[in-house]
Design an enzyme around this catalytic site. Structure first.
Site, PDB file in Angstrom:
ATOM      1  N   CYS A   1      -0.697   4.320   2.478  1.00 13.92           N
ATOM      2  CA  CYS A   1      -0.500   4.219   3.934  1.00 13.92           C
ATOM      3  C   CYS A   1      -0.203   2.770   4.291  1.00 13.92           C
ATOM      4  O   CYS A   1       0.943   2.347   4.269  1.00 13.92           O
ATOM      5  CB  CYS A   1      -1.687   4.782   4.708  1.00 13.92           C
ATOM      6  SG  CYS A   1      -3.305   4.193   4.205  1.00 13.92           S
ATOM      7  N   SER A   2      -1.202   1.992   4.575  1.00 13.43           N
ATOM      8  CA  SER A   2      -0.941   0.610   4.997  1.00 13.43           C
ATOM      9  C   SER A   2      -2.186  -0.239   4.830  1.00 13.43           C
ATOM     10  O   SER A   2      -2.458  -1.109   5.640  1.00 13.43           O
ATOM     11  CB  SER A   2      -0.513   0.598   6.454  1.00 13.43           C
ATOM     12  OG  SER A   2      -1.505   1.255   7.217  1.00 13.43           O
TER      13      SER A   2
ATOM     14  N   CYS B   1       0.895  -1.160   0.000  1.00 14.80           N
ATOM     15  CA  CYS B   1       0.000   0.000   0.000  1.00 14.80           C
ATOM     16  C   CYS B   1       0.926   1.200   0.000  1.00 14.80           C
ATOM     17  O   CYS B   1       1.578   1.483   1.001  1.00 14.80           O
ATOM     18  CB  CYS B   1      -0.902   0.033   1.233  1.00 14.80           C
ATOM     19  SG  CYS B   1      -1.832   1.591   1.343  1.00 14.80           S
TER      20      CYS B   1
END
Lengths: 107, 204
Positions: free
Chosen positions: B111-112, B108
């Site tokens: 972000c995550s 990603c």
């Protein structure tokens, strides 16, 4: 190869923060894409200064993002949050060790 | 070791960010914006229930049951729900299958974003700037650092997760596992093999 042990959260507050954010989104106070946009922007800003390792710095960025989002949307203003943080700090400092910590004038 | 039994004058002060989180939680629950019961349930789910063992069950089912594999590749969200695993926020899941021609890897870059319902909370390295920046730019080099060297003919495809779409890699079933049942197969499926930064372990 050996994979690192599955990590969940390093510290309890990170789990609380994660849960709080998910709960706010689930309750419809902001959408998850709104959250990821805001969080991505914070990570980018922090990452410009130095490479983030994805550990404590990651949740620091998360907390900063949530505080800003709650302030902007009027759910929890900065001053309000700071007053409450100070109240919790005072409660910890004035509660004898071993007793449950409660806010002095919690309603 | 002698036990140091001095008096603590007051309770141990939690770290600064913990107090800030506590402050937000107090404010939001007092205003009724967050239900404490919902909060507890989310905590319980992510701290104790959800983890890579769920994704491993999905992969093992796909390896064992060709019809399930077809359903998983066609509509991963529905196929995962068949195993009574459900996402929280209606994330759309997409399963990407490794083949001798293509190895899949997930990142990603924003972000995550991560397939929480089947893998739980992402590992630290997944959230690091280094991985997020380099997975797309130099995937083979990143894979080599994870100890994964792919044959020259196998290309790497990197999938960038978003808030709406989360990818799960279906690794190739290891050779020599013909006699294994689903439970035994699931034990070979590592978390990293479902992110694409690892391969399943071989049969014991």
């Amino acid at each position: 190869m050996t994979a690192p042990a599955p990590s969940r959260f390093d510290e309890p507050w990170q789990a609380q923060l994660f849960a709080l954010t998910v709960a706010l989104s689930e309750a419809g106070h902001f959408s998850w894409p709104d959250w990821t946009q805001a969080f991505g922007a914070t990570l980018k800003r922090h990452g410009a200064a130095r490479a983030l390792d994805g550990g404590a710095d990651y949740y620091a960025a998360w907390l900063e993002t949530l505080e800003a989002l709650l302030d902007t949307r009027g759910f929890a203003g900065r001053d309000e949050a700071e007053t409450m943080r100070a109240a919790w700090e005072a409660a910890y400092l004035s509660t004898p060790h071993g007793s449950p910590v409660r806010l002095r004038n919690a309603g | 070791m002698p036990h140091d039994d001095h008096d603590h004058p007051h309770s141990l002060l939690p770290p600064e960010p913990a107090l800030r989180v506590k402050a937000l939680e107090t404010i939001l629950t007092a205003k009724g914006l967050v239900d404490p019961a919902a909060l507890d349930e989310i905590l319980d789910t992510y701290e104790r229930k959800v983890g890579p063992h769920l994704g491993a069950a999905v992969v093992a089912r796909a390896w064992s049951d060709p019809d399930y594999r077809a359903r998983l590749l066609a509509d991963a969200t529905a196929a995962i729900a068949e195993l009574e695993i459900s996402g929280r926020q209606g994330e759309h899941m997409v399963a990407v299958e490794n083949t001798p021609e293509t190895h899949n890897m997930v990142v990603c870059t924003l972000c995550s974003c991560y397939p929480w319902p089947v893998l739980g909370i992402p590992p630290g390295w997944y959230k690091s700037d280094a991985y997020r920046a380099r997975a797309v730019r130099e995937p083979r080099k990143v894979l080599a650092e994870f100890g994964v060297t792919l044959p020259d003919g196998q290309k790497v495809r990197v999938w960038d997760s978003t808030a709406e779409v989360r990818y799960l890699v279906i690794p190739m079933r290891p050779a020599g596992t013909e006699g294994l049942d689903e439970a035994a197969l699931a034990r070979l499926v590592t978390r990293d093999s479902m992110i694409g930064t690892g391969l399943p372990t071989g049969p014991a």
